[in-house]
Scaffold this motif. Structure first.
Motif, PDB file in Angstrom:
ATOM      1  N   PRO A   8      24.566  67.127   6.237  1.00 14.94           N
ATOM      2  CA  PRO A   8      23.590  66.594   7.193  1.00 14.94           C
ATOM      3  C   PRO A   8      22.695  65.566   6.518  1.00 14.94           C
ATOM      4  O   PRO A   8      22.354  65.698   5.332  1.00 14.94           O
ATOM      5  N   VAL A   9      22.335  64.529   7.270  1.00 19.04           N
ATOM      6  CA  VAL A   9      21.465  63.471   6.747  1.00 19.04           C
ATOM      7  C   VAL A   9      20.422  63.116   7.797  1.00 19.04           C
ATOM      8  O   VAL A   9      20.613  63.353   8.991  1.00 19.04           O
ATOM      9  N   GLU A  10      19.328  62.560   7.360  1.00 21.65           N
ATOM     10  CA  GLU A  10      18.295  62.084   8.257  1.00 21.65           C
ATOM     11  C   GLU A  10      18.439  60.579   8.420  1.00 21.65           C
ATOM     12  O   GLU A  10      18.291  59.826   7.468  1.00 21.65           O
ATOM     13  N   GLY A  11      18.798  60.137   9.614  1.00 21.17           N
ATOM     14  CA  GLY A  11      18.980  58.718   9.865  1.00 21.17           C
ATOM     15  C   GLY A  11      20.343  58.242   9.395  1.00 21.17           C
ATOM     16  O   GLY A  11      21.159  58.998   8.857  1.00 21.17           O
ATOM     17  N   ASP A  12      20.591  56.954   9.606  1.00 26.72           N
ATOM     18  CA  ASP A  12      21.917  56.419   9.304  1.00 26.72           C
ATOM     19  C   ASP A  12      21.921  55.460   8.115  1.00 26.72           C
ATOM     20  O   ASP A  12      22.938  54.851   7.810  1.00 26.72           O
ATOM     21  N   VAL A  13      20.787  55.353   7.417  1.00 24.66           N
ATOM     22  CA  VAL A  13      20.692  54.393   6.313  1.00 24.66           C
ATOM     23  C   VAL A  13      21.637  54.760   5.185  1.00 24.66           C
ATOM     24  O   VAL A  13      22.252  53.891   4.551  1.00 24.66           O
ATOM     25  N   GLU A  38      39.428  59.781   7.093  1.00 24.14           N
ATOM     26  CA  GLU A  38      38.396  60.017   8.112  1.00 24.14           C
ATOM     27  C   GLU A  38      37.037  59.891   7.460  1.00 24.14           C
ATOM     28  O   GLU A  38      36.767  60.468   6.408  1.00 24.14           O
ATOM     29  N   LEU A  39      36.179  59.101   8.103  1.00 18.55           N
ATOM     30  CA  LEU A  39      34.820  58.909   7.617  1.00 18.55           C
ATOM     31  C   LEU A  39      33.950  58.629   8.823  1.00 18.55           C
ATOM     32  O   LEU A  39      34.172  57.653   9.535  1.00 18.55           O
ATOM     33  N   SER A  40      32.968  59.501   9.078  1.00 20.45           N
ATOM     34  CA  SER A  40      32.185  59.342  10.302  1.00 20.45           C
ATOM     35  C   SER A  40      30.745  59.789  10.105  1.00 20.45           C
ATOM     36  O   SER A  40      30.423  60.585   9.212  1.00 20.45           O
ATOM     37  N   LEU A  41      29.896  59.240  10.972  1.00 18.98           N
ATOM     38  CA  LEU A  41      28.494  59.642  11.069  1.00 18.98           C
ATOM     39  C   LEU A  41      28.290  60.068  12.515  1.00 18.98           C
ATOM     40  O   LEU A  41      28.476  59.276  13.436  1.00 18.98           O
ATOM     41  N   ARG A  42      27.955  61.307  12.738  1.00 18.56           N
ATOM     42  CA  ARG A  42      27.886  61.792  14.114  1.00 18.56           C
ATOM     43  C   ARG A  42      26.660  62.670  14.342  1.00 18.56           C
ATOM     44  O   ARG A  42      26.110  63.275  13.417  1.00 18.56           O
ATOM     45  N   LYS A  89      21.063  66.950  21.369  1.00 17.95           N
ATOM     46  CA  LYS A  89      21.818  66.996  20.114  1.00 17.95           C
ATOM     47  C   LYS A  89      20.904  66.893  18.894  1.00 17.95           C
ATOM     48  O   LYS A  89      21.282  67.301  17.796  1.00 17.95           O
ATOM     49  N   HIS A  90      19.712  66.352  19.097  1.00 20.31           N
ATOM     50  CA  HIS A  90      18.757  66.280  17.995  1.00 20.31           C
ATOM     51  C   HIS A  90      18.056  67.613  17.762  1.00 20.31           C
ATOM     52  O   HIS A  90      17.350  67.775  16.760  1.00 20.31           O
ATOM     53  N   VAL A  91      18.264  68.575  18.681  1.00 14.70           N
ATOM     54  CA  VAL A  91      17.624  69.880  18.558  1.00 14.70           C
ATOM     55  C   VAL A  91      18.056  70.580  17.277  1.00 14.70           C
ATOM     56  O   VAL A  91      17.274  71.264  16.632  1.00 14.70           O
ATOM     57  N   GLY A  93      19.435  66.306  12.432  1.00 14.10           N
ATOM     58  CA  GLY A  93      19.782  64.899  12.505  1.00 14.10           C
ATOM     59  C   GLY A  93      21.273  64.688  12.637  1.00 14.10           C
ATOM     60  O   GLY A  93      21.956  65.360  13.402  1.00 14.10           O
ATOM     61  N   GLN A  94      21.774  63.768  11.844  1.00 16.05           N
ATOM     62  CA  GLN A  94      23.186  63.418  11.914  1.00 16.05           C
ATOM     63  C   GLN A  94      23.953  64.041  10.756  1.00 16.05           C
ATOM     64  O   GLN A  94      23.362  64.563   9.808  1.00 16.05           O
TER      65      GLN A  94
END
Length: 321
Positions: free
Chosen positions: A270-275, A293-297, A226-228, A231-232
């Motif tokens: 899209p974001v890099e990391g979850d900070v 709805e609010l999610s980081l996936r 999934k990281h291919v 990021g998230q």
């Protein structure tokens, strides 16, 4: 229980049918007591690889072993270690469920009494006990598929090849098959699973190999693959659709890139990391923007698959052996 040893291995397998290259030097392996998912478009070479590992087809070059035994030099011994369920149920419709399994047991040199005992146990385990005495032609599609899976277990295999085992099943029946697979793996069985359903691989596989044009183009755990594609991704669905543009502005300012709207009332970036996720929560709250709805996936396997293969299909079907 997984002890780190490989239950089966394939190295450099090649197979051609005239000018058609079915396999172009693939490597596959699975540790004991795990599930290896094999994904790829139609015609990618998945079924050809299964047939070679199951001793039904000989590779042009390369080598394959099951339990340390070469599939070419020791085919009979390998066959006693494996179970195989193809894309379509292969049971005899004119026999009952019990008769099908007893016949397979006797072909595997079980005494008739033992074959009957194994058949009764498997029919109960696969939820077919009440239908054991009915002819298979009266079974539903899901029942036939479960009987086919039970048939692959008659010999007590340590390795099972499942070639698109849930094709044509409705979601509820697919869940039944998934639970059966998990039960076998919990008992120490190793599974090679080919599938067209990305969520199936995500739910069952410990590791995944993606095949395209007869080659393995990616391998890893579902999380690694999934990281291919990056990021998230943060997704926001405001309670008030009129504030979607404002929510998009907050996401864009925090992420430093323009967000997208993949569906009505939703915005993603899209974001890099979850900070940054915590900052998004704080900024939305400060602006008084409620969300449903609010999610980081991570990306889905569907997104990974389409990124790696371009979403194409090589052919309608794979070349038959």
């Amino acid at each position: 229980m997984n002890n780190g040893r490989n239950a089966f291995e394939a190295e450099g397998l090649t197979k051609r049918y005239g000018d058609t290259v079915a396999l172009a030097g693939i490597d596959l392996a699975a540790r004991e007591g795990t599930v290896l998912g094999v994904l790829g478009p139609n015609g990618a070479g998945k079924t050809t690889a299964v047939r070679i590992l199951a001793t039904l087809l000989r590779a042009d070059s390369g080598r394959a072993t099951v339990g340390g035994l070469d599939v070419v030099r020791h085919p009979a011994r390998v066959r006693r270690m494996i179970g195989l369920t193809g894309q379509y149920a292969s049971v005899d419709e004119d026999l009952t469920g019990t008769e099908n399994l007893v016949l397979i047991g006797e072909l595997l040199d079980l005494r008739r009494r033992d074959a009957k005992a194994v058949a009764a146990r498997l029919l109960d385990e696969f939820g077919l006990g009440e239908a054991a005495g009915r002819r298979v032609k009266t079974y539903s599609g899901g029942m036939r598929r479960r009987l086919d899976l039970a048939a692959s277990m008659v010999g007590g295999p340590s390795v099972i090849y499942l070639d698109e085992p849930t094709t044509g099943l409705d979601p509820a029946k697919r869940d039944d098959v998934w639970n059966m697979v998990r039960a076998q793996v919990a008992a120490g069985v190793t599974v090679l699973l080919t599938t067209q359903y990305l969520e199936e691989a995500d739910a069952l596989a410990d590791e995944i190999s993606v095949i395209d044009h007869g080659k393995v183009i990616a391998h890893g755990t579902p999380a690694e693959l999934k990281h291919v594609v990056g990021g998230q991704t943060i997704l926001v669905r405001p309670s008030d659709p009129a504030r979607l543009k404002e929510a998009a502005g907050i996401l864009g300012a925090i992420a430093g890139r323009a967000p997208e709207s993949p569906g009505r009332g939703v915005v993603t970036v899209p974001v890099e990391g979850d900070v940054v996720f915590g900052e998004v929560v704080r900024r939305l709250e400060a602006a008084g923007i409620g969300v449903t709805e609010l999610s980081l996936r991570l990306p889905s396997l569907d997104e990974v698959f389409f990124t790696l293969t371009g979403g194409h299909t090589n052919d309608d079907t794979e070349v038959a052996a």
